[in-house]
Write an enzyme that holds these catalytic residues in place. Structure first.
Site, PDB file in Angstrom:
ATOM      1  CD  GLU A  96       2.615   1.958   3.499  1.00 59.01           C
ATOM      2  OE1 GLU A  96       1.816   1.293   2.976  1.00 59.01           O
ATOM      3  OE2 GLU A  96       2.523   2.608   4.518  1.00 59.01           O
ATOM      4  CB  CYS A 102      -1.636  -0.378   3.926  1.00 61.11           C
ATOM      5  SG  CYS A 102      -2.289   0.408   5.422  1.00 61.11           S
ATOM      6  CG  ASN A 143       0.801  -2.448   8.724  1.00 58.37           C
ATOM      7  OD1 ASN A 143       1.777  -1.717   9.332  1.00 58.37           O
ATOM      8  ND2 ASN A 143      -0.034  -2.208   7.895  1.00 58.37           N
ATOM      9  CD  GLU A 144      -2.601   0.676  10.491  1.00 57.26           C
ATOM     10  OE1 GLU A 144      -3.077   0.388   9.571  1.00 57.26           O
ATOM     11  OE2 GLU A 144      -2.075   1.675  11.119  1.00 57.26           O
TER      12      GLU A 144
END
Length: 677
Positions: free
Chosen positions: A66, A264, A395-396
């Protein structure tokens, strides 16, 4: 153990090699244990090498990248010029005017938004018969520029000029402004057209925090854009490529997959800042910069100069995966911004463009050159498909709003590409209401793979080494997509990559390996961090402008990946798996390709533990075995100053018969490999 620590300090004072010290510590522990092994009853571990329990997926141990902690720009993307096209929120950020302009407006940032939306800004410079050294620009780089003596640096610039009367003197300078390499450029008239000029500078000194000056000489005006500087020694020597030492650290792990681009940043603070893969491919000057969401996420670590130029884009991610023999695992936005920030949602009736992005990405990766997006890939220099097999959606993300969007994505993708495996989010935590809800609903949906994340203290990892022992063997596979033991607490600036965190992760990983029929992928997170530009700790690999440092956590991950094996076989003590009894954790695999037994043992206690390993189901063991050990004081770390303070120590063992007497050093992770017949 106190004697060992004291001797270690003495070795440091005498500046003796830490690798040598590590070997001596291991040998001392083995000799001490051997001298007492006959005085104490040895506990017997049984490995049933002929009883296959599960296949170990080739993707079992991978890496997750990331763009956080200056991971891309200022990290693996080797560009040394920061804000090269003046597109930051503050257009002249990282640039400084040298000398004194003759009149107001000699340096102007122009915006051509109507004709170039991807790269609207450029710098307009006016000269008034200036002499060399009277007026210029300085770029500070990403916390400085790491420059190496005798290495070439590719300088390039897009420029536009009405008359050929201007010279540019480009120079690299050290922290005191001393010239360490430069070149003079004679520009030519281009009229209204932009022209790219490229040349090379040879550095005359090694400097960790250099910068670059451009001095102007002459009369008239010149427009500048895409001012760039790359080292020659990029990964595979690709012009405009990646920082080789950082990528080599990944290649040395032989990871099974690369998950990208996050994390994120996939979601964005809001949807306008989400990651859009189509804006990261094609010519570099046509890729549209956006702010990095880690620019302002943490008040305690503000980074106002953190943006994404996308010089490192989806084509380069796929190419990197191919380079290091890993499966690509892209993650796409599910029509949801970060739920911790704005929680913006795309209405369900407006989700089609997001779904089309997913379908087009598969075509970009796998389509032939006759398809629209396959042709784009081929035109970028890769006519053969990348053979994408899996993709993450979201994502998440969590809650019913995620599930209703996920169902639409899943149907559309599976209808067109039924063989693509989809990774689904189980939220931000490994337990609790969010997790339980998603875990139940995703299993009802027959999800291919569920992505679980856990950032917890070392104790949690030790207590949960049996987490997957009772998971449904016929249900979805598990991807441990993000995990790291936190020495303090999550998001704490006091977290350390010490041996205590790494050994706890090793213990937990034996539980994942033992349950390889459930867990098919796992990756530590985050991957990279710059010592002067981080937002999050801990991280697996730390860098400055010239060096890379593998943490103890890196070496744990590397040892699991390099000693993966192909099949899990039972390892039992008193009929039970070793998952915390006497502070020991263990797993065992065989490698059918090499006919080897691989045993991993973790001793989290502060004393030597003696074990005798009996291998059943084979004729004999080869008399030559290899032993690799990681061990140290729990609070020890690696650093830029001491990069191999903690590092694997290897040695050979001589065996007789099918039993192995093995003393396990205090606070140690041990890998045993031996051929069978």
């Amino acid at each position: 153990m106190k004697k060992m620590i004291f001797r270690k300090k003495e070795y440091r004072k005498k500046k003796i090699s830490m690798v040598y010290y590590g070997s001596m510590m291991l040998i001392t522990a083995l000799m001490t244990a051997t001298s007492t092994i006959y005085a104490q009853p040895s506990n017997l571990i049984t490995v049933k090498a002929n009883e296959i329990k599960a296949e170990v997926a080739p993707t079992m141990w991978g890496v997750f990248f990331e763009d956080i902690n200056m991971g891309a720009d200022g990290g693996i993307y080797a560009e040394l010029i920061k804000n090269r096209s003046f597109e930051f929120f503050k257009p002249m950020m990282s640039w400084k005017v040298l000398g004194k302009p003759a009149t107001e407006g000699d340096f102007l940032v122009m915006n051509r938004q109507q004709t170039n939306t991807a790269n609207p800004r450029f710098l307009h410079v006016t000269l008034h018969n200036n002499s060399k050294g009277s007026i210029g620009l300085n770029n500070e780089g990403f916390r400085g520029m790491g420059i190496k003596k005798d290495l070439g640096y590719d300088f390039s610039v897009m420029y536009r000029q009405s008359s050929p009367t201007i010279k540019m003197h480009v120079e690299l300078v050290d922290e005191k402004g001393k010239n360490i390499g430069g070149i003079t450029i004679n520009t030519t008239s281009t009229g209204d057209q932009w022209k790219k000029m490229a040349t090379n500078i040879i550095a005359t000194a090694t400097v960790p925090k250099a910068s670059m000056n451009i001095w102007f000489e002459g009369d008239g005006t010149i427009d500048l854009d895409m001012i760039s500087l790359f080292p020659k020694d990029t990964w595979k020597n690709r012009p405009g490529g990646m920082r080789a030492d950082m990528i080599q650290m990944l290649a040395d792990m032989k990871p099974g997959f690369v998950r990208f681009p996050g994390g994120c940043i996939v979601e964005g603070f809001d949807l306008s800042q989400r990651y859009q893969w189509k804006k990261t491919i094609g010519p570099i000057e046509e890729r549209q910069l956006i702010i990095n969401r880690w620019n302002f996420e943490f008040a305690h670590r503000p980074t106002p100069d953190y943006f994404q130029t996308f010089g490192l884009g989806f084509f380069e991610y796929f190419q990197l995966s191919e380079d290091i023999g890993a499966e690509p695992l892209p993650i796409l936005n599910a029509g949801m911004a970060c739920q911790f920030n704005t929680a913006e949602l795309v209405p369900l009736n407006q989700l089609d463009p997001y779904i089309q992005d997913a379908l087009d990405l598969i075509e970009f990766a796998n389509g032939d050159a006759a398809t629209k997006w396959g042709k784009v890939r081929a035109d970028m220099g890769h006519p053969q498909p990348f053979n994408l097999k899996m993709m993450g959606v979201g994502n998440e993300n969590w809650g019913p709003q995620y599930l209703e969007r996920l169902k639409i994505f899943t149907k559309a993708i599976k209808d067109k590409y039924p063989n693509i495996k989809l990774i689904n989010s189980s939220g931000t935590d490994p337990n609790g209401e969010r997790f339980d809800y998603l875990n139940i609903e995703l299993r009802k949906m027959n999800a291919d793979i569920i992505d679980e994340h856990y950032y917890r203290r070392p104790e949690w990892f030790l207590q949960n080494a049996s987490r997957y022992d009772n998971y449904d063997r016929k249900g979805p596979k598990i991807f441990a997509g993000e995990y790291a033991a936190q020495s303090d607490k999550t998001v704490s600036i006091n977290n350390k990559n010490n041996w205590q965190t790494a050994i706890a992760e090793a213990a937990f990983m034996t539980g994942m390996e033992r349950n390889a029929d459930v867990v098919c992928m796992a990756s530590y997170a985050p991957l990279f961090a710059h010592v002067d530009g981080w937002q999050w700790k801990p991280d697996m690999i730390w860098v400055d402008n010239l060096q890379t440092v593998g943490t103890p956590n890196y070496y744990v991950q590397q040892l699991f990946s390099l000693n993966k094996g192909t099949n899990v076989v039972p390892l039992l003590e008193n009929g039970q798996p070793l998952a915390g009894k006497d502070s020991l954790y263990a797993s065992s695999t065989i490698d059918k390709k090499t006919n080897e037994l691989i045993v991993k043992l973790v001793n989290v206690s502060g004393k030597v533990q003696n074990r005798e390993i009996q291998v059943d189901g084979i004729k004999k063991l080869n008399e030559n075995a290899s032993l690799t050990v990681l061990t140290d004081d729990l609070q020890e770390v690696n650093s830029i100053a001491e990069p191999v303070n903690i590092k694997p120590v290897e040695q050979k063992l001589k065996l007789k018969g099918k039993k192995i007497s093995l003393p396990l050093a205090p606070y140690s992770f041990t890998v045993l490999r031996v051929k069978m017949s």
